[in-house]
Structures are given as C-alpha cells and as structure tokens.
Design a protein around this motif. Structure first.
Motif, PDB file in Angstrom:
ATOM      1  N   LEU A  12       0.946  -1.355  -0.010  1.00 33.35           N
ATOM      2  CA  LEU A  12       0.114   0.086   0.019  1.00 33.35           C
ATOM      3  C   LEU A  12       0.851   1.254  -0.119  1.00 33.35           C
ATOM      4  CD1 LEU A  12      -2.979  -0.670   2.497  1.00 33.35           C
ATOM      5  CD2 LEU A  12      -2.906  -0.596   0.040  1.00 33.35           C
ATOM      6  N   SER A  13       0.405   2.397  -0.683  1.00 31.75           N
ATOM      7  CA  SER A  13       1.165   3.796  -0.596  1.00 31.75           C
ATOM      8  C   SER A  13      -0.249   4.600  -0.677  1.00 31.75           C
ATOM      9  CB  SER A  13       1.872   3.958  -1.776  1.00 31.75           C
ATOM     10  OG  SER A  13       1.343   3.969  -2.974  1.00 31.75           O
ATOM     11  N   PRO A  14      -0.019   5.958  -0.216  1.00 37.38           N
ATOM     12  CA  PRO A  14      -0.926   6.912  -0.444  1.00 37.38           C
ATOM     13  C   PRO A  14      -1.539   6.949  -1.858  1.00 37.38           C
ATOM     14  CG  PRO A  14       0.448   7.626   0.909  1.00 37.38           C
ATOM     15  CD  PRO A  14       1.134   6.363   0.424  1.00 37.38           C
ATOM     16  N   GLY A  15      -0.497   6.840  -2.951  1.00 40.22           N
ATOM     17  CA  GLY A  15      -0.880   7.026  -4.337  1.00 40.22           C
ATOM     18  C   GLY A  15      -1.644   5.856  -5.056  1.00 40.22           C
ATOM     19  N   ARG A  16      -1.365   4.535  -4.387  1.00 39.10           N
ATOM     20  CA  ARG A  16      -2.104   3.546  -4.922  1.00 39.10           C
ATOM     21  C   ARG A  16      -3.552   3.303  -4.498  1.00 39.10           C
ATOM     22  NH1 ARG A  16      -1.686  -2.653  -2.717  1.00 39.10           N
ATOM     23  NH2 ARG A  16      -3.003  -3.472  -4.498  1.00 39.10           N
ATOM     24  N   ILE A  17      -3.657   3.884  -3.215  1.00 39.87           N
ATOM     25  CA  ILE A  17      -4.913   4.117  -2.594  1.00 39.87           C
ATOM     26  C   ILE A  17      -5.843   5.063  -3.359  1.00 39.87           C
ATOM     27  CG2 ILE A  17      -6.283   4.599  -0.520  1.00 39.87           C
ATOM     28  CD1 ILE A  17      -3.825   3.551   1.224  1.00 39.87           C
ATOM     29  N   LEU A  18      -5.246   6.050  -3.487  1.00 37.65           N
ATOM     30  CA  LEU A  18      -6.156   6.996  -4.191  1.00 37.65           C
ATOM     31  C   LEU A  18      -6.575   6.719  -5.737  1.00 37.65           C
ATOM     32  CD1 LEU A  18      -3.949  10.220  -2.844  1.00 37.65           C
ATOM     33  CD2 LEU A  18      -6.419   9.283  -2.060  1.00 37.65           C
ATOM     34  N   VAL A  33     -17.731   4.714  -3.254  1.00 37.85           N
ATOM     35  CA  VAL A  33     -16.509   4.663  -2.636  1.00 37.85           C
ATOM     36  C   VAL A  33     -16.594   4.712  -1.116  1.00 37.85           C
ATOM     37  CG1 VAL A  33     -14.174   5.816  -2.479  1.00 37.85           C
ATOM     38  CG2 VAL A  33     -15.652   5.844  -4.607  1.00 37.85           C
ATOM     39  N   SER A  34     -16.201   3.585  -0.407  1.00 44.21           N
ATOM     40  CA  SER A  34     -16.140   3.592   1.027  1.00 44.21           C
ATOM     41  C   SER A  34     -14.813   3.048   1.187  1.00 44.21           C
ATOM     42  CB  SER A  34     -17.116   2.858   1.320  1.00 44.21           C
ATOM     43  OG  SER A  34     -17.090   1.529   1.216  1.00 44.21           O
ATOM     44  N   MET A  35     -14.304   3.319   2.491  1.00 46.94           N
ATOM     45  CA  MET A  35     -13.004   2.642   2.946  1.00 46.94           C
ATOM     46  C   MET A  35     -13.172   1.360   3.004  1.00 46.94           C
ATOM     47  SD  MET A  35     -11.340   5.491   3.464  1.00 46.94           S
ATOM     48  CE  MET A  35      -9.856   5.410   4.750  1.00 46.94           C
ATOM     49  N   ARG A  36     -14.445   0.599   3.513  1.00 47.51           N
ATOM     50  CA  ARG A  36     -14.530  -0.757   3.345  1.00 47.51           C
ATOM     51  C   ARG A  36     -14.507  -1.228   1.838  1.00 47.51           C
ATOM     52  NH1 ARG A  36     -16.191  -4.451   6.899  1.00 47.51           N
ATOM     53  NH2 ARG A  36     -16.621  -2.754   8.570  1.00 47.51           N
ATOM     54  N   LYS A  37     -15.022  -0.746   1.070  1.00 47.99           N
ATOM     55  CA  LYS A  37     -15.133  -1.342  -0.244  1.00 47.99           C
ATOM     56  C   LYS A  37     -13.838  -1.147  -0.880  1.00 47.99           C
ATOM     57  CE  LYS A  37     -17.581  -1.141  -4.636  1.00 47.99           C
ATOM     58  NZ  LYS A  37     -18.826  -0.767  -5.517  1.00 47.99           N
ATOM     59  N   ASP A  57     -12.536  12.283   4.539  1.00 44.21           N
ATOM     60  CA  ASP A  57     -12.308  13.833   3.962  1.00 44.21           C
ATOM     61  C   ASP A  57     -10.922  13.728   3.285  1.00 44.21           C
ATOM     62  OD1 ASP A  57     -15.085  14.987   4.461  1.00 44.21           O
ATOM     63  OD2 ASP A  57     -14.180  15.510   6.482  1.00 44.21           O
ATOM     64  N   GLU A  58      -9.881  13.094   3.951  1.00 50.14           N
ATOM     65  CA  GLU A  58      -8.875  13.164   3.495  1.00 50.14           C
ATOM     66  C   GLU A  58      -8.779  12.305   1.973  1.00 50.14           C
ATOM     67  OE1 GLU A  58      -4.332  11.479   4.950  1.00 50.14           O
ATOM     68  OE2 GLU A  58      -5.258  12.987   6.052  1.00 50.14           O
ATOM     69  N   LEU A  59      -9.363  11.294   1.966  1.00 51.43           N
ATOM     70  CA  LEU A  59      -9.263  10.423   0.649  1.00 51.43           C
ATOM     71  C   LEU A  59     -10.166  11.381  -0.294  1.00 51.43           C
ATOM     72  CD1 LEU A  59      -9.217   7.564  -0.475  1.00 51.43           C
ATOM     73  CD2 LEU A  59     -11.705   7.306   0.157  1.00 51.43           C
ATOM     74  N   ILE A  64      -9.378  14.339  -5.530  1.00 46.10           N
ATOM     75  CA  ILE A  64      -9.499  15.579  -6.082  1.00 46.10           C
ATOM     76  C   ILE A  64      -8.043  16.067  -6.810  1.00 46.10           C
ATOM     77  CG2 ILE A  64      -9.739  18.076  -6.134  1.00 46.10           C
ATOM     78  CD1 ILE A  64     -11.787  17.665  -4.070  1.00 46.10           C
ATOM     79  N   ASP A  65      -6.825  15.794  -6.007  1.00 43.29           N
ATOM     80  CA  ASP A  65      -5.364  16.259  -6.502  1.00 43.29           C
ATOM     81  C   ASP A  65      -5.117  15.212  -7.448  1.00 43.29           C
ATOM     82  OD1 ASP A  65      -5.582  18.207  -4.658  1.00 43.29           O
ATOM     83  OD2 ASP A  65      -4.201  17.195  -3.159  1.00 43.29           O
TER      84      ASP A  65
END
Length: 234
Positions: A12-18, A33-37, A57-59, A64-65
């Motif tokens: 995992l990495s922030p980029g992969r998650i986003l 989109v949910s954290m669980r899904k 919110d951070e997700l 957006i970014d």
C-alpha cells in the motif's frame, strides 16, 4: 491475516490507494466509494488504509488532487488568452473523464494542495499576460468554477425527455412565459447535456469561456481597474 498475498507483493501507498479510489468512483460514482469497499478492492483490511489515509475527507481531497494532476501544464510561447483557454479546456477534459469530480470539488470547504497550485499557476499566467493584480482578482471571480473545467448552471440536470413531450411543454408555457418559451424552443440537441434538455454542453462552456476571455482582454487593453471604475460611477 491483514493482507492478501497479492497485497504484500504490491504494498500500500497513498498513491495506490487514491488511484484505486478514483477508479472505483469512475466505475460506480462517488457514492460507491467507501473505506471498506476500497480495502476490499486493494486486498487489505480497512484498518490498513488508515496508516496512509486519515479519514474519508482526506481520501476525497486526495482523489481531487489525482484528477487535477491530469490537467495539462501551461503551454509555452502562447499569448495569455490562448494559454488560459487551452488550460481550462484541459481541466474540462479531466473532469469529463471523472464525472463525479465536480460534485466533490464543490463539497470541499478548503481547496486541496493541487487545486491551490493550479490556481496559483493560472493567476501567474494572467499576471504574466499583462493583467493587473486588481483585474486578475476580478477575473478569478468571474471565471469561478469554470477555471476548473465545469460551471454551475442556471438549469438543473433533468432526465431524458421525449421530444414530443418537450415540445408540448414549451407550447404550454408560452402563454405565461413567452420569452423563456421562445429560447427553449431553439436548442441544439445533446441528450447527455447537464445545462438543460437539448443544450450542447461543450459548446455552451466554450461560448461562455470565450465571452469572458474576450471581455477580459478588452479590459486589459483599457488598463481597467476597479478603483477607477468606482470613481466613475454616478
């Protein structure tokens, strides 16, 4: 076990998650989109996500970014109006690829880092093109959400309407609202339009953008300022 074998091979990495979240939203809309899904899609337990993304919110901000990062950089060697126009239309293409994004942008109370950087870059293009700080301030207000590739329309989206039903509706309102009916009867058809049944979204967006840019150029040439404008007012 916290992760599947596949997840361990592709950590995992922030980029992969986003990017995974953006793909989910593209497929099923932002409400899907949910954290669980998202965790299920990535092959991890939900708690593993929180090591990289603090909350929903951070997700959303990160998503957006990702979309804003797809906007083309400023074109080189162009006059300010052409450069700004091209960049805004690039932003529009990015948002058309991610139809959920405008809704999320509107829901944010604070601009994300990528949005701030984009806005800063756009302001720099205007200033470099010879616009004063005063005029640039008002231009940013005038462009509004259009600078990010979408516009908040007067008419709300509506379901597809049968042309015969639409014609009947126009005739019915012509007695009470004759001017509105006259304009509504003259449309260029685009079944997927968001600005109203029959309107060509891309044409209307570019038409309004060009009106604004032409008007801004005229003010630049006149060396307009809000201060002198207020002094001249009766």
């Amino acid at each position: 076990m916290e992760q599947t074998e596949g997840a361990r091979r592709n950590p995992l990495s922030p980029g992969r998650i986003l990017h995974t979240a953006v793909a989910l939203a593209d497929e099923g809309g932002i409400d899907s989109v949910s954290m669980r899904k998202l965790a299920q899609e990535l092959g991890v337990v939900p708690m593993a996500l929180y090591k990289h993304i603090a909350n929903k919110d951070e997700l959303l901000d990160g998503m957006i970014d990702v979309v804003v990062s797809e906007i083309d950089p400023p074109g080189a060697g162009l006059d300010w109006k052409t450069a700004v126009r091209q960049r805004i239309l690039s932003a529009r293409r990015a948002l058309l690829c991610h139809t959920w994004a405008s809704r999320v942008i509107e829901s944010r109370t604070t601009p994300t880092p990528a949005v701030l950087a984009y806005m800063d870059s756009m302001i720099g293009m205007l200033l470099s093109g010879g616009l004063s700080v005063d005029l640039t301030h008002h231009v940013m207000h005038a462009l509004g959400s259009r600078i990010l590739g979408f516009s908040q329309e007067l008419f709300t989206p509506s379901a597809s309407v049968d042309p015969r039903e639409a014609a009947t509706a126009v005739r019915a309102m012509s007695g009470t609202y004759p001017h509105l009916a006259k304009v509504a009867a003259r449309v260029d058809h685009d079944e997927g339009a968001v600005v109203g049944p029959g309107c060509d979204d891309q044409f209307e967006f570019e038409f309004a953008l060009d009106l604004l840019l032409d008007g801004i150029e005229a003010l630049r040439v006149r060396r307009w300022s809000s201060h002198s404008s207020q002094q001249a007012a009766p």
